[in-house]
Structures are given as C-alpha cells and as structure tokens.
Design a protein around this motif. Structure first.
Motif, PDB file in Angstrom:
ATOM      1  N   VAL A  55       0.855  -1.188   0.000  1.00  0.00           N
ATOM      2  CA  VAL A  55       0.000   0.000   0.000  1.00  0.00           C
ATOM      3  C   VAL A  55       0.892   1.240   0.000  1.00  0.00           C
ATOM      4  O   VAL A  55       1.797   1.358   0.837  1.00  0.00           O
ATOM      5  CB  VAL A  55      -0.928   0.025   1.235  1.00  0.00           C
ATOM      6  CG1 VAL A  55      -1.897   1.204   1.141  1.00  0.00           C
ATOM      7  CG2 VAL A  55      -1.689  -1.279   1.356  1.00  0.00           C
ATOM      8  N   ILE A  56       0.627   2.144  -0.940  1.00  0.00           N
ATOM      9  CA  ILE A  56       1.451   3.350  -1.056  1.00  0.00           C
ATOM     10  C   ILE A  56       0.565   4.594  -1.011  1.00  0.00           C
ATOM     11  O   ILE A  56      -0.452   4.672  -1.702  1.00  0.00           O
ATOM     12  CB  ILE A  56       2.258   3.329  -2.378  1.00  0.00           C
ATOM     13  CG1 ILE A  56       3.238   2.163  -2.351  1.00  0.00           C
ATOM     14  CG2 ILE A  56       2.995   4.638  -2.595  1.00  0.00           C
ATOM     15  CD1 ILE A  56       4.044   2.019  -3.610  1.00  0.00           C
ATOM     16  N   ASP A  57       0.975   5.535  -0.179  1.00  0.00           N
ATOM     17  CA  ASP A  57       0.317   6.839  -0.138  1.00  0.00           C
ATOM     18  C   ASP A  57       0.787   7.638  -1.359  1.00  0.00           C
ATOM     19  O   ASP A  57       1.965   7.975  -1.459  1.00  0.00           O
ATOM     20  CB  ASP A  57       0.714   7.540   1.172  1.00  0.00           C
ATOM     21  CG  ASP A  57       0.163   8.958   1.270  1.00  0.00           C
ATOM     22  OD1 ASP A  57      -0.281   9.503   0.236  1.00  0.00           O
ATOM     23  OD2 ASP A  57       0.195   9.523   2.372  1.00  0.00           O
ATOM     24  N   VAL A  58      -0.153   7.909  -2.291  1.00  0.00           N
ATOM     25  CA  VAL A  58       0.242   8.629  -3.509  1.00  0.00           C
ATOM     26  C   VAL A  58      -0.446   9.994  -3.591  1.00  0.00           C
ATOM     27  O   VAL A  58      -0.620  10.537  -4.674  1.00  0.00           O
ATOM     28  CB  VAL A  58      -0.072   7.797  -4.783  1.00  0.00           C
ATOM     29  CG1 VAL A  58       0.797   6.565  -4.844  1.00  0.00           C
ATOM     30  CG2 VAL A  58      -1.549   7.420  -4.863  1.00  0.00           C
ATOM     31  N   PHE A  59      -0.852  10.526  -2.432  1.00  0.00           N
ATOM     32  CA  PHE A  59      -1.472  11.861  -2.438  1.00  0.00           C
ATOM     33  C   PHE A  59      -0.549  12.871  -3.115  1.00  0.00           C
ATOM     34  O   PHE A  59      -0.981  13.721  -3.857  1.00  0.00           O
ATOM     35  CB  PHE A  59      -1.781  12.305  -1.000  1.00  0.00           C
ATOM     36  CG  PHE A  59      -3.071  11.760  -0.482  1.00  0.00           C
ATOM     37  CD1 PHE A  59      -4.267  12.407  -0.737  1.00  0.00           C
ATOM     38  CD2 PHE A  59      -3.102  10.591   0.259  1.00  0.00           C
ATOM     39  CE1 PHE A  59      -5.463  11.903  -0.263  1.00  0.00           C
ATOM     40  CE2 PHE A  59      -4.290  10.085   0.740  1.00  0.00           C
ATOM     41  CZ  PHE A  59      -5.479  10.738   0.477  1.00  0.00           C
ATOM     42  N   ASP A  60       0.752  12.770  -2.795  1.00  0.00           N
ATOM     43  CA  ASP A  60       1.734  13.634  -3.442  1.00  0.00           C
ATOM     44  C   ASP A  60       2.662  12.751  -4.272  1.00  0.00           C
ATOM     45  O   ASP A  60       3.538  12.077  -3.724  1.00  0.00           O
ATOM     46  CB  ASP A  60       2.536  14.407  -2.382  1.00  0.00           C
ATOM     47  CG  ASP A  60       3.553  15.343  -3.019  1.00  0.00           C
ATOM     48  OD1 ASP A  60       3.657  15.349  -4.263  1.00  0.00           O
ATOM     49  OD2 ASP A  60       4.250  16.047  -2.274  1.00  0.00           O
ATOM     50  N   PRO A  61       2.472  12.737  -5.593  1.00  0.00           N
ATOM     51  CA  PRO A  61       3.287  11.842  -6.435  1.00  0.00           C
ATOM     52  C   PRO A  61       4.777  12.123  -6.334  1.00  0.00           C
ATOM     53  O   PRO A  61       5.594  11.271  -6.684  1.00  0.00           O
ATOM     54  CB  PRO A  61       2.776  12.137  -7.853  1.00  0.00           C
ATOM     55  CG  PRO A  61       1.426  12.748  -7.678  1.00  0.00           C
ATOM     56  CD  PRO A  61       1.495  13.509  -6.385  1.00  0.00           C
ATOM     57  N   GLN A  62       5.124  13.309  -5.869  1.00  0.00           N
ATOM     58  CA  GLN A  62       6.545  13.624  -5.736  1.00  0.00           C
ATOM     59  C   GLN A  62       7.109  13.161  -4.400  1.00  0.00           C
ATOM     60  O   GLN A  62       8.307  13.272  -4.162  1.00  0.00           O
ATOM     61  CB  GLN A  62       6.757  15.132  -5.902  1.00  0.00           C
ATOM     62  CG  GLN A  62       6.412  15.594  -7.320  1.00  0.00           C
ATOM     63  CD  GLN A  62       6.467  17.090  -7.475  1.00  0.00           C
ATOM     64  OE1 GLN A  62       6.017  17.830  -6.600  1.00  0.00           O
ATOM     65  NE2 GLN A  62       7.010  17.551  -8.586  1.00  0.00           N
ATOM     66  N   ASP A  63       6.230  12.700  -3.548  1.00  0.00           N
ATOM     67  CA  ASP A  63       6.678  12.243  -2.226  1.00  0.00           C
ATOM     68  C   ASP A  63       5.835  11.036  -1.813  1.00  0.00           C
ATOM     69  O   ASP A  63       5.093  11.093  -0.840  1.00  0.00           O
ATOM     70  CB  ASP A  63       6.545  13.388  -1.209  1.00  0.00           C
ATOM     71  CG  ASP A  63       7.109  13.017   0.142  1.00  0.00           C
ATOM     72  OD1 ASP A  63       7.949  12.102   0.195  1.00  0.00           O
ATOM     73  OD2 ASP A  63       6.674  13.616   1.147  1.00  0.00           O
ATOM     74  N   MET A  64       5.946   9.961  -2.563  1.00  0.00           N
ATOM     75  CA  MET A  64       5.145   8.772  -2.284  1.00  0.00           C
ATOM     76  C   MET A  64       5.743   8.014  -1.093  1.00  0.00           C
ATOM     77  O   MET A  64       6.960   7.980  -0.924  1.00  0.00           O
ATOM     78  CB  MET A  64       5.100   7.876  -3.531  1.00  0.00           C
ATOM     79  CG  MET A  64       4.439   8.564  -4.710  1.00  0.00           C
ATOM     80  SD  MET A  64       4.298   7.529  -6.165  1.00  0.00           S
ATOM     81  CE  MET A  64       5.998   7.406  -6.693  1.00  0.00           C
ATOM     82  N   VAL A  65       4.857   7.429  -0.304  1.00  0.00           N
ATOM     83  CA  VAL A  65       5.293   6.790   0.937  1.00  0.00           C
ATOM     84  C   VAL A  65       4.673   5.401   1.038  1.00  0.00           C
ATOM     85  O   VAL A  65       3.463   5.228   0.854  1.00  0.00           O
ATOM     86  CB  VAL A  65       4.849   7.632   2.161  1.00  0.00           C
ATOM     87  CG1 VAL A  65       5.281   6.959   3.458  1.00  0.00           C
ATOM     88  CG2 VAL A  65       5.404   9.044   2.073  1.00  0.00           C
ATOM     89  N   VAL A  66       5.502   4.397   1.335  1.00  0.00           N
ATOM     90  CA  VAL A  66       4.991   3.046   1.563  1.00  0.00           C
ATOM     91  C   VAL A  66       4.357   2.991   2.946  1.00  0.00           C
ATOM     92  O   VAL A  66       4.965   3.407   3.936  1.00  0.00           O
ATOM     93  CB  VAL A  66       6.133   2.004   1.472  1.00  0.00           C
ATOM     94  CG1 VAL A  66       5.596   0.607   1.749  1.00  0.00           C
ATOM     95  CG2 VAL A  66       6.785   2.049   0.099  1.00  0.00           C
ATOM     96  N   MET A  67       3.104   2.498   2.999  1.00  0.00           N
ATOM     97  CA  MET A  67       2.386   2.462   4.268  1.00  0.00           C
ATOM     98  C   MET A  67       2.771   1.217   5.065  1.00  0.00           C
ATOM     99  O   MET A  67       3.052   0.157   4.502  1.00  0.00           O
ATOM    100  CB  MET A  67       0.872   2.425   4.011  1.00  0.00           C
ATOM    101  CG  MET A  67       0.338   3.592   3.209  1.00  0.00           C
ATOM    102  SD  MET A  67       0.366   5.117   4.142  1.00  0.00           S
ATOM    103  CE  MET A  67      -0.869   4.779   5.393  1.00  0.00           C
ATOM    104  N   GLU A  68       2.753   1.376   6.381  1.00  0.00           N
ATOM    105  CA  GLU A  68       2.899   0.210   7.246  1.00  0.00           C
ATOM    106  C   GLU A  68       1.674  -0.669   7.034  1.00  0.00           C
ATOM    107  O   GLU A  68       0.550  -0.181   7.003  1.00  0.00           O
ATOM    108  CB  GLU A  68       2.962   0.649   8.713  1.00  0.00           C
ATOM    109  CG  GLU A  68       4.239   1.373   9.089  1.00  0.00           C
ATOM    110  CD  GLU A  68       5.380   0.405   9.336  1.00  0.00           C
ATOM    111  OE1 GLU A  68       5.092  -0.755   9.667  1.00  0.00           O
ATOM    112  OE2 GLU A  68       6.548   0.803   9.184  1.00  0.00           O
TER     113      GLU A  68
END
Lengths: 486, 140
Positions: A336-349
């Motif tokens: 699961v990846i937070d893609v709200f900001d495509p320039q700062d994507m974050v892998v979710m726990e």
C-alpha cells in the motif's frame, strides 16, 4: 520717562460684517459640498448594498432549485416559481415568486433544454423609492447527472460476441474508448502487440487498423481523452503515448511521446489519476519498481517521483489517494502506497499484507472499502484474498482477510462499480472466467456464483465496461465479450 | 511705540483655502468611496454569475461523462454575457476521473475542481471544491 505706546488702528468701515458674511457663505458652500458628497456616498452605499443583497437572493434561489433537483430530477417542470423552506425544512418551489422580509422579490424561471437539462433564470427585483430600484438576473443550467444506471444479473453471464485469432497471439489487456476496444498481446507467436477492435456491434467485434503492429509485446494500457498509454516490451521506450482521435487510423505516425523506465522492458502495470500515470515494474537490483509520471503533455512525459521497493509490481489499483500493488515480494504480496503527493510517495505500514507462503500477488482491485488480491497458484494457499480497508487504507492483521481457493493462477481481476460482483481471469481449464459475489465472500459463503468455460485458452485478463455493462475476457486466442443474464 | 499693521483679507484667504482643502478632500474621498462601493457590488454580481456558470459547466460535464465514459471535455459554452469552459477530463475508465471547469463573467473567473470516485452506475463525488488554481488539470 515712562514710555508711551500708541496704537494706530485703521478700520475700513463695514469690513468686519462683509468679511464675516463672505466667510460664512464660503464656509457654508464648502460644508454643503462635503455634506452633499457624504449624502451621495451614503446613497451609493445603500444602492450597492441592495445589489449585493439581490445577488445573494438570486444565488440562493438557484441553490434552492438545485436542492429540489438533488431530491429528484422529476420534481422540476417548466414554469415560474418562488422558493421557500417547507415544513420539513427542505427547499420547495411555491407560487410564482417569493418576497423577502426586506422587500426583495425573487422568482425563478425553468425552461427545459432537453430531457436531462433545464435552464434556470433567477431574477430578484426591488423598488423602494425613486432612487432605489433595480434587478439582478443570474442564469445557470441544471443537469440530471445524478441518475442511476442499472447493472445486470452477472450470476448468469452469456457470451455476447467474440474476436478470435486462431494464431493464438496471447492477448493481454483490454481498454475501451467509445466504440473501440484496444487490446494488447505478446508477439512471441506472431501477435501484433496492439489490436484495435470496432465494438459498435458488441456481438461482432471487427479489427480495424489491421496494418498496425506495435513491434514489441504490449502489456497494460489505458485511455485518457484521445491519448492511449500502453506499456510495451520496448527496452528503451516502455511507456508509449498514441494519438487515437481516430482509432481507424492508428499508425506509428500517431506516436506522441515515450518514456524510458530504467532497465530492460520491465514495465508491467499501469494506473492513471488525473494527469499522473503510475507505472509498476518488475523487480530490479539497480532501478526502482514504482514510478509516477506527469503525462499532462503526452509528447513530453516527465518523471514526478519513484519508489524503490522490494519485489516487482504486477498490478496497480488506485483508491482514495492510495495505490494498492500486487507484488512479487515474498513477505508482502500486497503493498500500500500513499500517492497523495506523487513527488513524495510513501509506503504504508501494513500488518496484514504478508500472506501465507510466497506465490505472487498478480492482480489487484480496490473498491467500496475492500481490496481484492489474486495470486499465482500455490499448494498451500487460497488464491483470492479479500481485505477490508473500511477502517483505514492499510489492511489490518487477522481476523481478516478472507480467502477463496481458485486452484489456478488469477491472472486478471475486474469489478463492476456497485461492488456486487468481481470477475476473475484464471488459468483454470474449465472456468477461465469466474464471477464472484462480493457479499457472499464477505459473509463467509461460497463466493463463486458463475463461471465460463472457453476453448480459446487460458483467461489472461478481464475488464469490465461499465458503460455497456459488458465483461471483456482475453484468452490465448480470443477477446470474448460477455453480457449479464436475464 | 508698537505699530501693528493688518494685511487686509489675508486671514480670510487662508481660512477659505484651509476649509476648502478639507472640504474637497472629504468630497473626493466620498466620491471615490462611492465609486469603489458601486464597483464592489458589480464585482460581487459578476462573481456570483461566474460561479453559477462554473456550476453549469460542472453539471454539463458530469452528465456528458455519465453518458459517455470516453468524454474528453474541452468545451466552451456561452450563457448570457458569460462563458464557461470544461477543461480536458482527466483519468480513464469508470473510476478516479477529474473534471475541472471555470466560469467567467465581467472579468471575474471562478474555478471548480471535481474528483469523481466513480461514474457508473451513479456518479459518486470524492471532492468538489472551488480553487484559485487547478492542480489536477491542465488547459491543453
């Protein structure tokens, strides 16, 4: 000697009086001008206030009619109305006009443009005295965009049409644009890589632009407006954008732009949100596996961001600002990846994303608060997994998820938008297309409600076309169209 | 011996100039305020109409999207003395579509940015907000 001070005053007779009179006159003149300007300014402010108030009342009337429309488009009919709040606290159309407490009269005129649209003119008038009068007219259109389309009974699918290629080109993915379907294929057995089918008659799909060949294998693809984005096996240009304003004329000349995913032909999965294209790639020790590309100008596709994650990305689904990836990672088949900001994507726990054994997550779908993950076949696993994401974007550990044993690779996954049914493309020789009842799956009942056997090879991908209520299944040698049963 | 001389009319002239200057300043200010007030009300009226024009394009765009998933947007409508524009519709398929519209009247432009979670079987809106600048859409 005492000093003597003598004063000389020379007066001109009558000057004091005249001076005072002139002074008072001039003073009064200027004060009069100032007073008049104050009065004028006050009048202007009042008249401006009237106009602002009338604008607000006209806007309120439009919103009131919109509220009536929201309840039921059938409530609207041609005519002139006033608006008021009914006893139940909702806006109603009453009489031919409405009078506000401060004396403004507002009416709305409804005129039908067609069966699904009205032109709405809201007029507010006021006449308080000879200087305070006027009107404000606002115009808007209301449309019946809240109507609902019925979904058929997918517990009994029937074959509606087929495009068969006996050379077995190994068809991959399908996407739909209007009267055309775009289908990718492998090229290892002579396939063209990309096919365009005219599906204006779903019972008889016809290939058009049949002189076109992609030249390399085509994988996932997606249409945005008049642009087709397709992932290819091209070593240097995995992402290609074609102009498909006329699909009958698809050719290499219609290539708008390309993007090179680092590595050799690794791109496999695709999703689009707005003008951001998300691309998943096979695992690499030197490159990233997940990319966000800016495709606002298809001729100049540019990188917005990327993530170097464990495992390859075989499928991508977007849901409410998060990307759900089907992964080859052994300790996290769902990512699961937070893609709200495509320039700062974050892998979710994600405590619940590591499933039993190591078969890959091959197909993923996210809708209506759930995630479905289809896996490759395994001896000790059930290949279809249902996660709940109602409580948060990342699935929680047990008691969820729920499982269904397909006993075959789940190569593709689609769903219809009410979330009642999901569709699986599988390697099962007797059940290449399977229909899953989501409600039964969630309530621990046997979820498969229908299946289809085809002689054209394995199910390789499945796509649901909401606008036709049709399912497109690709197999080794065919593109099959299914309709819901009676 | 002290001799006082009066320059006749000088005090009067100064007084007139002083009072006149104040009066003219007050008058000018009031006239300017009045003009600005009138202009503000006209701007508010134009802004309200521009908003309704944007809403009009939003409704038309959503209906078009509902009827044709391949609808691309890029349309302009003239309504009265204003216009509204639908920018190219973003996304693909039945889910995660973006619709950006703007309405213009009297030099005032209002913009709406709408994220559609799904189109069919019925349109479900994820967000509908007025924005100063579009973030999900481009003009070309």
């Amino acid at each position: 000697m005492y000093g003597i001070t003598m004063r000389h005053h020379s007066f001109r007779s009558g000057f004091l009086l005249l001076d005072a009179l002139v002074g008072i006159t001039v003073f009064a003149f200027f004060v009069g001008i100032a007073g008049f300007s104050l009065l004028l300014s006050q009048q202007t402010a009042i008249r401006s206030g009237d106009r602002v108030r009338a604008s607000m009342l006209s806007e309120q009337a439009i919103e009131a009619v919109r509220s009536v429309r929201d309840a039921d488009f059938g409530n609207l009919a041609e005519g002139q109305y006033g608006v008021s709040i009914g006893t139940d606290g909702t806006w109603q159309l009453t009489g031919t006009g409405s009078l506000s407490e401060d004396g403004f009269v507002t009416s709305v005129q409804l005129q039908a443009l067609d069966d699904d649209q009205f032109e709405l003119t809201a007029t507010t008038t006021w006449t308080f005295d000879t200087a305070r009068f006027g009107s404000v007219i606002l115009t808007a259109h209301l449309a019946n965009w809240r109507k609902e389309k019925e979904i058929g009974n997918w517990a009994a699918p029937v074959l509606d049409g087929a495009f068969v290629d006996t050379s077995n080109p190994l068809f991959n993915a399908v996407t739909i644009m209007g009267e055309y379907a775009f289908v990718t294929s492998e090229i290892s057995s002579g396939g063209a890589g990309l096919y365009v089918l005219d599906i204006s008659n779903p019972a008889l799909p016809i290939r058009v632009s049949d002189g076109f060949s992609l030249g390399v294998s085509g994988y996932e693809l997606i249409v945005s407006g008049n642009v087709l984005f397709v992932l290819t096996g091209d070593d240097a240009n995995e992402v290609r954008a074609y102009n498909i304003s006329d699909p009958n004329l698809l050719s290499s000349d219609q290539l708008l732009g390309t993007y090179n995913i680092p590595g050799v032909g690794r791109a496999r999965s695709l999703a689009l949100f707005g003008t951001t294209l998300y691309v998943g790639a096979q695992e690499s020790t030197t490159g990233a596996e997940f990319y966000a590309l800016d495709v606002s100008a298809p001729a100049q596709i540019s990188l917005m961001g990327f993530l170097d994650i464990e495992g390859g990305v075989l499928d991508v689904a977007l849901y409410e600002g998060y990307a759900y990836l089907g992964s080859t990672q052994d300790v996290g088949e769902l990512v699961v990846i937070d893609v709200f900001d495509p320039q700062d994507m974050v892998v979710m726990e994600c405590g619940g994303c590591n499933l039993t054994d190591v078969p890959d997550g091959q197909a993923v779908g996210a809708f209506n608060g759930i995630v479905l993950l289809g896996r490759s076949i395994g001896d000790f696993i059930q290949e279809l997994v249902l996660f709940s994401i109602a409580e948060g974007p990342a699935p929680a550990p047990p008691p969820q998820p729920k499982y269904y044993g397909v006993d075959a690779n789940v190569n593709g996954l689609a769903w219809e938008p009410t979330g009642t049914y999901a569709f699986l493309a599988t390697d099962d020789g007797d059940q290449e297309l399977q229909v899953i009842d989501i409600n039964r799956f969630q309530t621990d009942q046997f979820p498969r409600v229908a299946s289809v056997d085809t002689t054209t090879g394995n199910g390789r991908s499945v796509t649901y076309d909401a606008f036709r209520d049709r399912v497109f299944l690709t197999t080794n040698g065919a593109v099959l169209l299914y309709a819901p049963g009676p | 011996m002290k001799r006082t001389q009066f320059r006749n009319g000088y005090t009067f002239l100064l007084s007139v100039l002083f009072v006149g200057a104040i009066a003219m300043t007050v008058t000018g200010t009031m006239v300017l305020l009045g003009w600005l007030t009138m202009r503000t009300s006209a701007t508010i009226e134009s802004s309200t109409q521009a908003f309704e024009l944007a809403m009009t394009c939003a409704e038309r765009g959503l209906l078009s999207l509902f009827e044709d998933g391949g609808y691309g947007g890029y349309e302009e409508f003239s309504i009265g003395e204003g216009v509204c524009d639908i920018l190219p519709v973003g996304g693909a398929g039945n889910e995660n579509r973006t619709l950006c519209v703007e309405g213009t009247k009297g030099g005032v432009t209002r913009r709406l940015e709408i994220v559609v979670q799904r189109v069919l079987p019925s349109i479900r809106i994820l967000s509908w907000q007025e924005v100063d600048m579009f973030t999900f859409c481009t003009y070309n």
